[in-house]
Design an enzyme around this catalytic site. Structure first.
Site, mmCIF file in Angstrom:
data_model
loop_
_atom_site.group_PDB
_atom_site.id
_atom_site.type_symbol
_atom_site.label_atom_id
_atom_site.label_comp_id
_atom_site.label_asym_id
_atom_site.label_seq_id
_atom_site.Cartn_x
_atom_site.Cartn_y
_atom_site.Cartn_z
ATOM 1 N N GLU A 91 117.327 2.152 12.564
ATOM 2 C CA GLU A 91 116.633 2.664 14.008
ATOM 3 C C GLU A 91 116.905 3.888 14.025
ATOM 4 O OE1 GLU A 91 118.466 -1.045 15.468
ATOM 5 O OE2 GLU A 91 117.131 -1.859 13.893
ATOM 6 N N SER A 123 119.585 -8.817 7.632
ATOM 7 C CA SER A 123 119.964 -10.099 7.801
ATOM 8 C C SER A 123 120.749 -11.395 7.735
ATOM 9 C CB SER A 123 117.997 -10.695 7.513
ATOM 10 O OG SER A 123 117.670 -10.496 8.396
HETATM 11 P P1 PGA Z 1 119.970 -7.548 11.280
HETATM 12 O O1 PGA Z 1 120.103 -6.308 11.930
HETATM 13 O O2 PGA Z 1 121.374 -8.544 10.871
HETATM 14 O O3 PGA Z 1 119.586 -7.779 13.204
HETATM 15 O O4 PGA Z 1 118.916 -7.702 10.422
HETATM 16 C C1 PGA Z 1 121.654 -5.155 10.816
HETATM 17 C C2 PGA Z 1 121.744 -4.904 10.732
HETATM 18 O O5 PGA Z 1 120.541 -3.317 11.668
HETATM 19 O O6 PGA Z 1 122.900 -3.386 11.321
#
Ligand code: PGA
Length: 249
Positions: A96, A211
């Site tokens: 991100e 996830s």
């Molecule tokens: P998520 O995020 O477990 O919601 O997929 C993981 C992360 O961005 O570190």
């Protein structure tokens, strides 16, 4: 033997109330002492978290940092500021940050260096997009991200890194990499590191992220080259996060 690390990345979520609830829940959950657990809340909670987590075995992490130690960088936080908050770990190069905030490999490297200089443990995040996977570019992309950082560090600095393989298409999508897909990439990263320096490959903690949930954690964590998890969504729910910690123990 690599000690597993389960790190909860709260992203721009959570509150002081959740922090207190999470700490209570984790401390009464009897997580195996062979598992390291870190909570990575937003910046605004770090100073309070230092007090809340003080008597516990839980580590505190931050989600990013600025490469400079101080100066005219409105809105940014330096490594020394993080250490003052009792932070020991810091995410660097989360997808991100790379995609939404334009952090390229050089920006990631500068942050890794700043974190190491301050005595923090950086968790270097790497991973390919769906487009890159479909174009058969996983190896090129992931090893490219690893190489930019590893080639620039001394052996001592490399030994203080943690890495998290997070396929971008699995983050927050509910679409997890299969244990085989994840293991394959982890093994590839470890082989590359071992080629550079056998002790580096053997010692590097490689977390999986994307996830990871209570119901898929055990299978992912049982893979030989997966040494823990970087958890987003499920780290905001105490029961789910605890189940993942237990799966690592
Ligand atoms: P998520 O995020 O477990 O919601 O997929 C993981 C992360 O961005 O570190």
């Amino acid at each position: 033997m690599r000690k597993p690390l389960i790190a909860g990345n709260w992203k721009m979520n959570g509150s002081l109330a959740l922090l207190e609830t999470m700490k209570q829940a984790l401390t009464s959950a009897n997580i195996a002492s062979g598992v390291d657990v870190a909570i990575i809340p937003p910046f605004t909670l770090l100073m309070s978290a230092k007090g809340v987590l003080a008597e516990s075995s839980l580590s505190l992490g931050a989600q990013t940092l600025h490469p400079e130690s101080s100066g005219a960088y409105t809105g940014e936080i330096s490594a020394d500021m993080l250490t003052e908050c009792g932070v020991s770990h810091v995410l660097v190069g989360h997808s991100e940050r790379r995609t939404l905030f334009g952090e390229d490999d050089q920006a990631v490297l500068a942050r890794i260096r700043a974190a190491l200089d301050a005595g923090l443990t950086p968790i270097l995040c790497i991973g390919e997009t769906l487009e890159e996977r479909e174009a058969d570019r996983v190896e090129t992309v992931v090893l490219g991200q690893v190489k930019t950082v590893i080639d620039d560090l001394s052996a001592e600095q490399r030994s203080r890194l943690v890495m998290a393989y997070e396929p971008v298409w699995a983050i927050g999508t509910g679409r997890t990499a299969t244990p085989e897909q994840a293991q394959q990439v982890h093994a590839m990263i470890r082989a590359w590191l071992s080629d550079k320096d056998p002790a580096l490959g053997e010692g590097m903690r490689l977390l999986y992220g994307g996830s990871m949930k209570a119901d898929n954690a055990a299978e992912l964590l049982s893979q030989p080259d997966i040494d823990g998890g970087l958890i987003g969504g499920a780290s905001l729910k105490p029961d789910d996060f605890i189940a993942i910690c237990h799966a690592a123990g």
